[in-house]
Motif scaffolding. Structure first.
Motif, PDB file in Angstrom:
ATOM      1  N   UNK A  61     -18.468  -1.830  -1.244  1.00 59.51           N
ATOM      2  CA  UNK A  61     -18.452  -1.715  -2.703  1.00 59.51           C
ATOM      3  C   UNK A  61     -17.479  -0.656  -3.193  1.00 59.51           C
ATOM      4  N   UNK A  62     -17.425   0.467  -2.516  1.00 57.24           N
ATOM      5  CA  UNK A  62     -16.546   1.547  -2.937  1.00 57.24           C
ATOM      6  C   UNK A  62     -15.085   1.111  -2.898  1.00 57.24           C
ATOM      7  N   UNK A  63     -14.668   0.586  -1.759  1.00 58.43           N
ATOM      8  CA  UNK A  63     -13.272   0.171  -1.622  1.00 58.43           C
ATOM      9  C   UNK A  63     -12.962  -1.014  -2.531  1.00 58.43           C
ATOM     10  N   UNK A  64     -13.856  -1.952  -2.615  1.00 57.84           N
ATOM     11  CA  UNK A  64     -13.656  -3.127  -3.466  1.00 57.84           C
ATOM     12  C   UNK A  64     -13.520  -2.730  -4.928  1.00 57.84           C
ATOM     13  N   UNK A  65     -14.167  -1.644  -5.338  1.00 56.66           N
ATOM     14  CA  UNK A  65     -14.149  -1.233  -6.745  1.00 56.66           C
ATOM     15  C   UNK A  65     -12.758  -0.812  -7.228  1.00 56.66           C
ATOM     16  N   UNK A  66     -11.876  -0.391  -6.308  1.00 58.50           N
ATOM     17  CA  UNK A  66     -10.542  -0.005  -6.768  1.00 58.50           C
ATOM     18  C   UNK A  66      -9.419  -0.789  -6.093  1.00 58.50           C
ATOM     19  N   UNK A  67      -9.764  -1.911  -5.477  1.00 58.44           N
ATOM     20  CA  UNK A  67      -8.747  -2.798  -4.916  1.00 58.44           C
ATOM     21  C   UNK A  67      -8.451  -3.927  -5.896  1.00 58.44           C
ATOM     22  N   UNK A  68      -7.224  -4.411  -5.855  1.00 60.35           N
ATOM     23  CA  UNK A  68      -6.900  -5.600  -6.626  1.00 60.35           C
ATOM     24  C   UNK A  68      -7.706  -6.766  -6.063  1.00 60.35           C
ATOM     25  N   UNK A  69      -8.060  -7.709  -6.914  1.00 60.10           N
ATOM     26  CA  UNK A  69      -8.749  -8.920  -6.457  1.00 60.10           C
ATOM     27  C   UNK A  69      -7.686  -9.855  -5.880  1.00 60.10           C
ATOM     28  N   UNK A  70      -7.358  -9.636  -4.620  1.00 58.08           N
ATOM     29  CA  UNK A  70      -6.236 -10.318  -3.995  1.00 58.08           C
ATOM     30  C   UNK A  70      -6.407 -11.827  -3.988  1.00 58.08           C
ATOM     31  N   UNK A  71      -7.615 -12.310  -3.710  1.00 57.25           N
ATOM     32  CA  UNK A  71      -7.831 -13.758  -3.662  1.00 57.25           C
ATOM     33  C   UNK A  71      -7.586 -14.401  -5.024  1.00 57.25           C
TER      34      UNK A  71
END
Length: 79
Positions: free
Chosen positions: A61-71
């Motif tokens: 959740x932490x990393x996903x919260x500031x990553x671009x939604x690549x898919x």
């Protein structure tokens, strides 16, 4: 290098530049030399694999919260 901010770019949208004729040629040449090193390439691949594993497999959740939604970006890029 902010791997979490990678975005897909469709073929034909980007273009090559002549580093030697660019006003940032010294900086670009240094970057090019750094990126061509095998140890650098291995480090980048390792970091990419870590981010992909954390975001797509473990769903951190932490990393996903500031990553671009690549898919989502890839789907839009394919259109």
């Amino acid at each position: 290098m902010l791997i979490n901010n990678m975005i897909p770019v469709p073929q034909g949208v980007y273009k090559r530049i002549d580093i030697n004729n660019d006003k940032y040629k010294d900086y670009l040449n240094n970057e090019y030399i750094y990126l061509k090193k095998q140890s650098t390439r291995e480090e980048i691949e390792r970091k990419i694999n870590n981010v992909v594993n954390a975001v797509f497999v473990k769903k951190d959740e932490f990393l996903t919260s500031f990553c671009c939604d690549y898919l989502k970006l890839q789907a839009l890029c394919d259109q």
